[in-house]
Design an enzyme around this catalytic site. Structure first.
Site, PDB file in Angstrom:
ATOM      1  N   LYS A 107      -9.193 -11.913   8.177  1.00  0.00           N
ATOM      2  CA  LYS A 107      -7.737 -12.116   8.147  1.00  0.00           C
ATOM      3  C   LYS A 107      -7.081 -10.896   8.779  1.00  0.00           C
ATOM      4  O   LYS A 107      -6.962  -9.854   8.158  1.00  0.00           O
ATOM      5  CB  LYS A 107      -7.228 -12.274   6.708  1.00  0.00           C
ATOM      6  CG  LYS A 107      -5.769 -12.721   6.682  1.00  0.00           C
ATOM      7  CD  LYS A 107      -4.923 -12.061   5.604  1.00  0.00           C
ATOM      8  CE  LYS A 107      -4.207 -10.817   6.015  1.00  0.00           C
ATOM      9  NZ  LYS A 107      -3.194 -10.880   7.086  1.00  0.00           N
ATOM     10  N   GLU A 158     -10.370   1.083   1.950  1.00  0.00           N
ATOM     11  CA  GLU A 158      -9.985   2.339   2.594  1.00  0.00           C
ATOM     12  C   GLU A 158      -8.468   2.313   2.662  1.00  0.00           C
ATOM     13  O   GLU A 158      -7.889   1.393   3.221  1.00  0.00           O
ATOM     14  CB  GLU A 158     -10.646   2.429   3.962  1.00  0.00           C
ATOM     15  CG  GLU A 158     -12.173   2.394   3.801  1.00  0.00           C
ATOM     16  CD  GLU A 158     -12.928   2.304   5.115  1.00  0.00           C
ATOM     17  OE1 GLU A 158     -12.542   3.027   6.034  1.00  0.00           O
ATOM     18  OE2 GLU A 158     -13.873   1.515   5.194  1.00  0.00           O
ATOM     19  N   CYS A 218      -3.950   6.803   9.474  1.00  0.00           N
ATOM     20  CA  CYS A 218      -4.186   7.212   8.086  1.00  0.00           C
ATOM     21  C   CYS A 218      -4.579   8.685   8.063  1.00  0.00           C
ATOM     22  O   CYS A 218      -4.382   9.378   7.077  1.00  0.00           O
ATOM     23  CB  CYS A 218      -5.264   6.357   7.471  1.00  0.00           C
ATOM     24  SG  CYS A 218      -6.729   6.285   8.476  1.00  0.00           S
ATOM     25  N   GLU A 233       3.312   8.551   1.424  1.00  0.00           N
ATOM     26  CA  GLU A 233       2.876   8.224   2.788  1.00  0.00           C
ATOM     27  C   GLU A 233       4.027   7.552   3.535  1.00  0.00           C
ATOM     28  O   GLU A 233       4.551   6.538   3.092  1.00  0.00           O
ATOM     29  CB  GLU A 233       1.657   7.298   2.766  1.00  0.00           C
ATOM     30  CG  GLU A 233       1.083   7.107   4.156  1.00  0.00           C
ATOM     31  CD  GLU A 233      -0.109   6.149   4.190  1.00  0.00           C
ATOM     32  OE1 GLU A 233      -0.004   5.036   3.678  1.00  0.00           O
ATOM     33  OE2 GLU A 233      -1.145   6.541   4.772  1.00  0.00           O
TER      34      GLU A 233
HETATM   35  P1  NAP Z   1      -1.040  -3.068   4.499  1.00  0.00           P
HETATM   36  O1  NAP Z   1       0.374  -3.462   4.521  1.00  0.00           O
HETATM   37  O2  NAP Z   1      -1.647  -2.700   3.201  1.00  0.00           O
HETATM   38  O3  NAP Z   1      -1.838  -4.300   5.121  1.00  0.00           O
HETATM   39  C1  NAP Z   1      -3.233  -4.246   5.342  1.00  0.00           C
HETATM   40  C2  NAP Z   1      -3.777  -5.641   5.360  1.00  0.00           C
HETATM   41  O4  NAP Z   1      -3.659  -6.215   4.056  1.00  0.00           O
HETATM   42  C3  NAP Z   1      -3.028  -6.580   6.297  1.00  0.00           C
HETATM   43  O5  NAP Z   1      -3.959  -7.431   6.918  1.00  0.00           O
HETATM   44  C4  NAP Z   1      -2.139  -7.338   5.345  1.00  0.00           C
HETATM   45  O6  NAP Z   1      -1.718  -8.583   5.824  1.00  0.00           O
HETATM   46  C5  NAP Z   1      -3.069  -7.491   4.173  1.00  0.00           C
HETATM   47  N1  NAP Z   1      -2.444  -7.890   2.918  1.00  0.00           N
HETATM   48  C6  NAP Z   1      -1.171  -7.679   2.488  1.00  0.00           C
HETATM   49  N2  NAP Z   1      -1.010  -8.205   1.249  1.00  0.00           N
HETATM   50  C7  NAP Z   1      -2.185  -8.762   0.891  1.00  0.00           C
HETATM   51  C8  NAP Z   1      -2.647  -9.449  -0.275  1.00  0.00           C
HETATM   52  N3  NAP Z   1      -1.878  -9.700  -1.327  1.00  0.00           N
HETATM   53  N4  NAP Z   1      -3.928  -9.873  -0.283  1.00  0.00           N
HETATM   54  C9  NAP Z   1      -4.742  -9.650   0.760  1.00  0.00           C
HETATM   55  N5  NAP Z   1      -4.355  -9.008   1.873  1.00  0.00           N
HETATM   56  C10 NAP Z   1      -3.095  -8.561   1.938  1.00  0.00           C
HETATM   57  O7  NAP Z   1      -1.332  -1.875   5.510  1.00  0.00           O
HETATM   58  P2  NAP Z   1      -0.907  -1.771   7.032  1.00  0.00           P
HETATM   59  O8  NAP Z   1       0.564  -1.541   7.108  1.00  0.00           O
HETATM   60  O9  NAP Z   1      -1.482  -2.906   7.813  1.00  0.00           O
HETATM   61  O10 NAP Z   1      -1.702  -0.461   7.485  1.00  0.00           O
HETATM   62  C11 NAP Z   1      -1.252   0.825   7.234  1.00  0.00           C
HETATM   63  C12 NAP Z   1      -1.961   1.413   6.029  1.00  0.00           C
HETATM   64  O11 NAP Z   1      -3.352   1.415   6.238  1.00  0.00           O
HETATM   65  C13 NAP Z   1      -1.594   2.863   5.758  1.00  0.00           C
HETATM   66  O12 NAP Z   1      -1.414   3.032   4.374  1.00  0.00           O
HETATM   67  C14 NAP Z   1      -2.818   3.626   6.234  1.00  0.00           C
HETATM   68  O13 NAP Z   1      -2.998   4.878   5.640  1.00  0.00           O
HETATM   69  C15 NAP Z   1      -3.897   2.682   5.896  1.00  0.00           C
HETATM   70  N6  NAP Z   1      -5.108   2.947   6.673  1.00  0.00           N
HETATM   71  C16 NAP Z   1      -6.173   3.521   6.057  1.00  0.00           C
HETATM   72  C17 NAP Z   1      -7.332   3.806   6.770  1.00  0.00           C
HETATM   73  C18 NAP Z   1      -8.531   4.438   6.123  1.00  0.00           C
HETATM   74  O14 NAP Z   1      -9.577   4.453   6.741  1.00  0.00           O
HETATM   75  N7  NAP Z   1      -8.432   4.957   4.919  1.00  0.00           N
HETATM   76  C19 NAP Z   1      -7.379   3.483   8.123  1.00  0.00           C
HETATM   77  C20 NAP Z   1      -6.274   2.896   8.726  1.00  0.00           C
HETATM   78  C21 NAP Z   1      -5.156   2.622   7.986  1.00  0.00           C
HETATM   79  P3  NAP Z   1      -0.238  -8.785   6.427  1.00  0.00           P
HETATM   80  O15 NAP Z   1      -0.191  -7.949   7.660  1.00  0.00           O
HETATM   81  O16 NAP Z   1      -0.156 -10.230   6.682  1.00  0.00           O
HETATM   82  O17 NAP Z   1       0.725  -8.317   5.389  1.00  0.00           O
END
Ligand code: NAP
Ligand code: MG
Length: 515
Positions: free
Chosen positions: A205, A286, A320, A416
C-alpha cells in the site's frame, strides 16, 4: 556465483550526456501525465471509479497520474490473494527468488533516468536526491538478494551425538508493506523486496502522495519475472483501508515506515488477535526522528557548517534522518551559526525539474501548512535567523528556515516538523550537549563534530541513536555500510540494509533426525 555487494554509484549531472538523458526522461514522463493506473490483486489489474490524483508538488495543477484507490473490500481481497499465492512462492529456492531481485536491479539500472524523472515530478526531489533514491532501491535489491542466499542455506548448529541437527530459516506469510512518500522508491522497494526474497507474499500500500513511482516498482518486479499473485498493489487512503490490511487475520507481518503516530496505531492494532488468527503478528516499524548535530568548540567549523546545511535542507528537510536540531558549544556558536546561515542563503528554491535548484517543494499543501505553522511557533520560541515563510507559488515552496537561541525543550526542538526548519541551541559544555541531544522521545540519527578523541569515544557510547556519524553529516546512509533504523520512538530498532534485516521476515526451524 555472485560478486560481493557494492553500492551503486551516483550520476554526475555536470556531464552533458547525463543532463541530456535526464531532460529527455523528464519530458517523456511529462508526456505520460494524466495516465490512469490500475490496482493489482491476484495478478488481475482492477480499476476503481474513485481515484487518487497524484499531483506534481512543484506545480499542483499538473496531475502526474490517476491511480485507482482500494476500498476495504479490495484490501481484504488483496490479503486473501497474497495468502493463496504464499504456499507456492514459499517453496521457491532462495537462489531463484534472489535472481528476480538481481534482474530487478538490472532493469532499474537501465531505466534509471526514467525512474529519477518520476521522482522529480511526483515527489519534488531535486535531481541528485532522486538519483540517490533510485540508487538505494538498486542497492536494496542487490543486498537482499545476497542475504537471502546466506539465510537460505543450513545454519551452523552444535551436533548432538547420534543426530543430524539442522537449523533453517523459512518464510512467514502475508506481509503488508506500508511505505512513506519521502523515499518513495527506495523504502517501498527495500521493504517489498526483503519480504519477497525471504519467501513471503506482499500487499503493497504505497503512500498516497506517491503511488505512481510505486506502480513503476511493481512494473519492474513483474518485468523481472515475479510470478503473478505474489505481489499485490493497493493504493488507497491509509485512514480508510489501512486498518483492514493491518487487522486482517491472514496478515502475518506488517512492515511500516512513516510517522510515529501511525506507527503506534499500527502496532496497537496488530497486537489484537482477530477471530480466525492463529499467530501473533510481527510489526517492523521505522518511524520519525528529531535528529541532532552537535558541534564542539574543537570542531572544524567550516566542515561542520557544510554538513549541517546539506543535512538540514537536502530534500527540503523531508528526511527522517534530516538535521532538525543543531546543538553548539558557546565558544563557536556565533562563528558556526554565521557560516550555516551564509551557506543556506546560497540555496535556490524552485521547481525540482530545474537542475539548478538546490531545493524543490514540500510534498503536499497540508504538509506546507503544518510546516508554516511550526515556523510561527519558532518565531515565538527563538530568533529567526533566515527564511520563515513561503519561497514561491504555486508550488509548495518554502524558504529554508533557521531559528537561533532555541531553549532545549522548546516545541520546535522536540517535535518532528518534517520540513526545512532548523533549530539552534547553545550549550555550555559537552555534557550538556549530549544531554540535549538525547533529550527527545526519538533516537534515529545524530552527528558529532569534534577533534577530541575522548569526546568522540564518549559519543559512541552515550549518544543514543541508531545511526551515529562522527565528523560527517547525519544523512545519506548507505545500504550495507550504515544499517539504518533508530531507537525509542524512532521505531522497532530494525536495521534496513543490514545483516539482521532479512531475519525480520523469516522464522527459524530446527530439524533433528536420529541417525
Ligand atoms: P505517515 O503519514 O505516517 O504515512 C506513512 C504510511 O502510512 C502511508 O502509506 C500512509 O498512507 C500510511 N497510513 C496512514 N494511516 C494508516 C493507517 N491507519 N493504517 C495503515 N497505514 C496508514 O508518514 P509519511 O508522511 O508518509 O512519511 C513521513 C514520516 O516517515 C516521518 O515521520 C519520517 O520521519 C518517517 N520516516 C521514517 C524513516 C525511518 O527509516 N525511520 C524513513 C523515512 C520516513 P496515506 O499516505 O494514504 O495516509
Ligand atoms: Mg504528489
Amino acid at each position: 556465483m555472485l560478486a560481493p555487494f557494492v553500492n551503486e554509484t551516483y550520476n554526475d549531472f555536470s556531464i552533458e550526456a547525463n543532463r541530456k538523458g535526464m531532460l529527455a526522461a523528464i519530458a517523456a514522463v511529462e508526456g505520460r501525465f494524466g495516465t490512469h493506473y490500475p490496482l493489482l490483486v491476484g495478478g488481475r489489474e482492477i480499476r476503481t471509479d474513485k481515484e487518487i490524483a497524484s499531483l506534481n508538488p512543484s506545480d499542483p495543477s499538473q496531475v502526474v497520474g490517476y491511480v485507482s484507490s482500494a476500498t476495504p473490500e479490495i484490501a481484504d481481497q488483496a490479503v486473501r490473494a497474497a495468502h493463496e499465492a504464499f504456499p507456492a512462492w514459499s517453496r521457491w529456492e532462495p537462489e531463484a527468488r534472489a535472481r528476480i531481485l538481481l534482474r530487478a536491479a538490472a532493469i532499474m539500472r537501465r531505466r534509471r533516468f526514467e525512474l529519477n524523472a518520476v521522482e522529480v515530478l511526483e515527489a519534488g526531489k531535486p535531481w541528485l536526491e532522486a538519483d540517490g533514491d533510485v540508487a538505494e532501491a538498486i542497492d536494496f535489491c542487490e543486498f537482499y538478494a545476497r542475504e537471502a542466499i546466506r539465510y537460505g542455506g543450513a545454519q551452523p548448529t552444535t551436533l548432538m551425538p547420534g543426530e543430524e541437527d539442522n537449523a533453517y530459516y523459512i518464510p512467514c506469510g502475508v506481509t503488508v508493506v506500508i511505505p512513506p512518500w519521502n523515499f518513495p522508491l527506495a523504502i517501498a522497494c527495500g521493504m517489498t523486496t526483503a519480504a519477497l526474497v525471504a519467501g513471503n507474499t506482499v500487499v503493497l500500500k504505497p503512500a498516497s502522495p506517491t503511488p505512481v513511482i510505486a506502480w513503476y516498482l511493481v512494473d519492474v518486479l513483474r518485468e523481472a519475472g515475479l510470478p503473478e499473485g505474489v505481489l499485490q498493489y493497493v493504493p488507497g487512503s491509509g485512514g480508510a483501508m489501512g486498518d483492514t490490511l493491518v487487522a486482517h487475520p491472514l496478515t502475518r507481518i506488517i512492515a511500516f515506515t512513516g510517522s510515529m503516530a501511525v506507527g503506534i496505531h499500527i502496532n496497537e492494532l496488530a497486537a489484537k488477535v482477530q477471530p480466525g488468527q492463529i499467530w501473533l503478528k510481527r510489526v517492523v516499524a521505522e518511524m520519525g526522528g528529531k535528529d541532532a548535530v552537535v558541534v564542539c568548540d574543537d570542531a572544524d567549523v567550516e566542515d561542520a557548517a557544510k554538513g549541517i546545511v546539506s543535512a538540514a535542507f537536502g530534500y527540503q528537510g523531508q528526511k527522517c534522518s534530516a538535521c532538525s536540531r543543531l546543538i553548539v558549544m558557546d565558544a563557536v556558536y556565533d562563528d558556526l551559526v554565521a557560516r550555516v546561515v551564509e551557506g543556506t542563503k546560497k540555496l535556490t528554491v524552485g521547481p525540482a525539474k530545474d537542475v539548478a535548484n538546490a531545493m524543490g517543494p514540500v510534498i503536499t499543501e497540508s504538509a506546507m501548512k503544518s510546516i508554516l505553522a511550526y515556523m510561527e511557533i519558532g518565531k515565538a520560541e527563538g530568533t529567526l535567523l533566515h527564511g520563515g515563510g513561503r519561497a514561491a507559488e504555486p508550488g509548495y515552496f518554502l524558504q529554508p528556515t533557521i531559528f537561533g537561541d532555541i531553549p532545549a525543550g522548546a516545541r520546535i526542538e522536540q517535535e518532528e516538523i518534517f520540513g526545512p526548519v532548523l533549530s539552534v541551541t547553545k550549550v555550555a559544555s559537552f555534557d550538556e550537549a549530549l544531554k540535549v541531544a538525547n533529550g527527545t522521545i526519538y533516537g534515529l540519527t545524530g552527528a558529532l563534530y569534534s577533534r577530541s578523541r575522548e569526546r568522540l569515544e564518549r559519543a559512541r557510547r552515550e549518544f543514543h541513536v541508531g545511526n551515529l556519524y562522527l565528523n560527517r553529516k547525519c544523512t545519506g546512509a548507505m545500504v550495507g555500510a550504515h544499517p539504518f533504523g533508530g531507537f525509542n520512538m524512532s521505531g522497532t530498532d530494525s536495521k534496513a540494509g543490514g545483516r539482521d534485516y532479512l531475519a525480520l521476515f523469516l522464522q527459524g526451524k530446527s530439524v533433528a533426525e536420529r541417525l
